[in-house]
Scaffold this motif. Sequence first.
Motif, PDB file in Angstrom:
ATOM      1  N   GLY A  35       8.920  -7.307 -19.923  1.00 47.49           N
ATOM      2  CA  GLY A  35       8.110  -8.017 -18.947  1.00 47.49           C
ATOM      3  C   GLY A  35       7.864  -9.452 -19.353  1.00 47.49           C
ATOM      4  N   ALA A  49       6.093 -10.532 -14.236  1.00 44.08           N
ATOM      5  CA  ALA A  49       7.185  -9.692 -13.749  1.00 44.08           C
ATOM      6  C   ALA A  49       7.556  -8.679 -14.821  1.00 44.08           C
ATOM      7  CB  ALA A  49       8.399 -10.535 -13.385  1.00 44.08           C
ATOM      8  N   ARG A  52      12.436  -2.324 -15.657  1.00 49.71           N
ATOM      9  CA  ARG A  52      12.747  -1.123 -16.440  1.00 49.71           C
ATOM     10  C   ARG A  52      14.200  -1.217 -16.878  1.00 49.71           C
ATOM     11  NH1 ARG A  52       8.254   2.191 -15.626  1.00 49.71           N
ATOM     12  NH2 ARG A  52       7.216   1.753 -13.658  1.00 49.71           N
ATOM     13  N   ASP A  57      14.706  -1.315 -12.153  1.00 53.19           N
ATOM     14  CA  ASP A  57      13.593  -1.467 -11.211  1.00 53.19           C
ATOM     15  C   ASP A  57      12.697  -2.624 -11.638  1.00 53.19           C
ATOM     16  OD1 ASP A  57      13.157   2.136 -10.858  1.00 53.19           O
ATOM     17  OD2 ASP A  57      14.587   0.752  -9.968  1.00 53.19           O
ATOM     18  N   THR A  58      12.274  -3.411 -10.665  1.00 50.93           N
ATOM     19  CA  THR A  58      11.463  -4.587 -10.971  1.00 50.93           C
ATOM     20  C   THR A  58      10.132  -4.564 -10.222  1.00 50.93           C
ATOM     21  OG1 THR A  58      12.499  -5.842  -9.190  1.00 50.93           O
ATOM     22  CG2 THR A  58      13.509  -6.013 -11.369  1.00 50.93           C
ATOM     23  N   LYS A  59       9.180  -5.313 -10.755  1.00 50.26           N
ATOM     24  CA  LYS A  59       7.941  -5.550 -10.043  1.00 50.26           C
ATOM     25  C   LYS A  59       7.447  -6.945 -10.387  1.00 50.26           C
ATOM     26  CE  LYS A  59       5.723  -1.930 -11.275  1.00 50.26           C
ATOM     27  NZ  LYS A  59       4.614  -0.949 -11.396  1.00 50.26           N
ATOM     28  N   TYR A  60       6.687  -7.522  -9.439  1.00 52.86           N
ATOM     29  CA  TYR A  60       6.250  -8.903  -9.567  1.00 52.86           C
ATOM     30  C   TYR A  60       4.781  -9.060  -9.199  1.00 52.86           C
ATOM     31  CZ  TYR A  60      11.262  -9.925  -9.555  1.00 52.86           C
ATOM     32  OH  TYR A  60      12.602  -9.961  -9.855  1.00 52.86           O
ATOM     33  N   ASP A  62       1.974 -10.908  -7.136  1.00 47.83           N
ATOM     34  CA  ASP A  62       2.027 -11.464  -5.782  1.00 47.83           C
ATOM     35  C   ASP A  62       2.220 -12.974  -5.802  1.00 47.83           C
ATOM     36  OD1 ASP A  62      -0.458  -9.189  -4.374  1.00 47.83           O
ATOM     37  OD2 ASP A  62       1.699  -8.971  -4.682  1.00 47.83           O
ATOM     38  N   LYS A  65       6.075 -13.603  -6.229  1.00 50.48           N
ATOM     39  CA  LYS A  65       7.035 -12.847  -5.429  1.00 50.48           C
ATOM     40  C   LYS A  65       7.791 -13.776  -4.490  1.00 50.48           C
ATOM     41  CE  LYS A  65       5.243  -8.635  -4.933  1.00 50.48           C
ATOM     42  NZ  LYS A  65       4.437  -7.548  -4.348  1.00 50.48           N
ATOM     43  N   THR A  69      12.582 -14.364 -10.295  1.00 51.68           N
ATOM     44  CA  THR A  69      13.436 -13.189 -10.409  1.00 51.68           C
ATOM     45  C   THR A  69      13.613 -12.810 -11.867  1.00 51.68           C
ATOM     46  OG1 THR A  69      14.659 -13.831  -8.420  1.00 51.68           O
ATOM     47  CG2 THR A  69      15.675 -12.184  -9.850  1.00 51.68           C
ATOM     48  N   LEU A 105       2.742   1.609 -15.247  1.00 53.10           N
ATOM     49  CA  LEU A 105       2.421   0.445 -14.433  1.00 53.10           C
ATOM     50  C   LEU A 105       3.203  -0.800 -14.834  1.00 53.10           C
ATOM     51  CD1 LEU A 105      -1.448   0.866 -14.127  1.00 53.10           C
ATOM     52  CD2 LEU A 105       0.333   1.533 -12.495  1.00 53.10           C
ATOM     53  N   ILE A 107       2.089  -3.587 -15.739  1.00 51.93           N
ATOM     54  CA  ILE A 107       1.468  -4.839 -15.329  1.00 51.93           C
ATOM     55  C   ILE A 107       0.323  -5.249 -16.240  1.00 51.93           C
ATOM     56  CG2 ILE A 107       2.117  -4.480 -12.926  1.00 51.93           C
ATOM     57  CD1 ILE A 107      -0.783  -3.666 -12.376  1.00 51.93           C
TER      58      ILE A 107
END
Length: 125
Positions: A35, A49, A52, A57-60, A62, A65, A69, A105, A107
């Motif tokens: 991350g 961000a 995995r 798999d990604t998450k950002y 807000d 976003k 990237t 999570l 995050i």
Amino acid sequence: QVQLVESGGGLVQAGGSLRLSCAASGRTFGTYAAGWFRQPPGKEREFVAAIRWSGGDTKYADSVKGRFTISRDSAKPMVFLQMNSLKPEDTAVYYCAAVEHFRSLLINSYEYDYWGQGTQVTVSS
């Protein structure tokens, strides 16, 4: 142990782009996820961000976003953060982090086991 070294920070004008890199060494074969976090001047460290390692798999957050990237190169192994349309509020020290075991999570900073030393990103208006 996993060692992380970030690079690619610098000074850029608002609207510009930067690409951060994070090189991992040591016992990296068991990495579960990586991350990026950042710490703006005078503020707490915050999530940016995550990715995995298996599946990608990604998450950002807000706030980034659609502009940032995260990606990885499993063979090297390295993690990248492409930052476009940068804003002055993106100014911060950016940290790369990694974790070896499952985390749901990704995050929260406490979910990560290893951290880099950080790289400064400054966005001028």
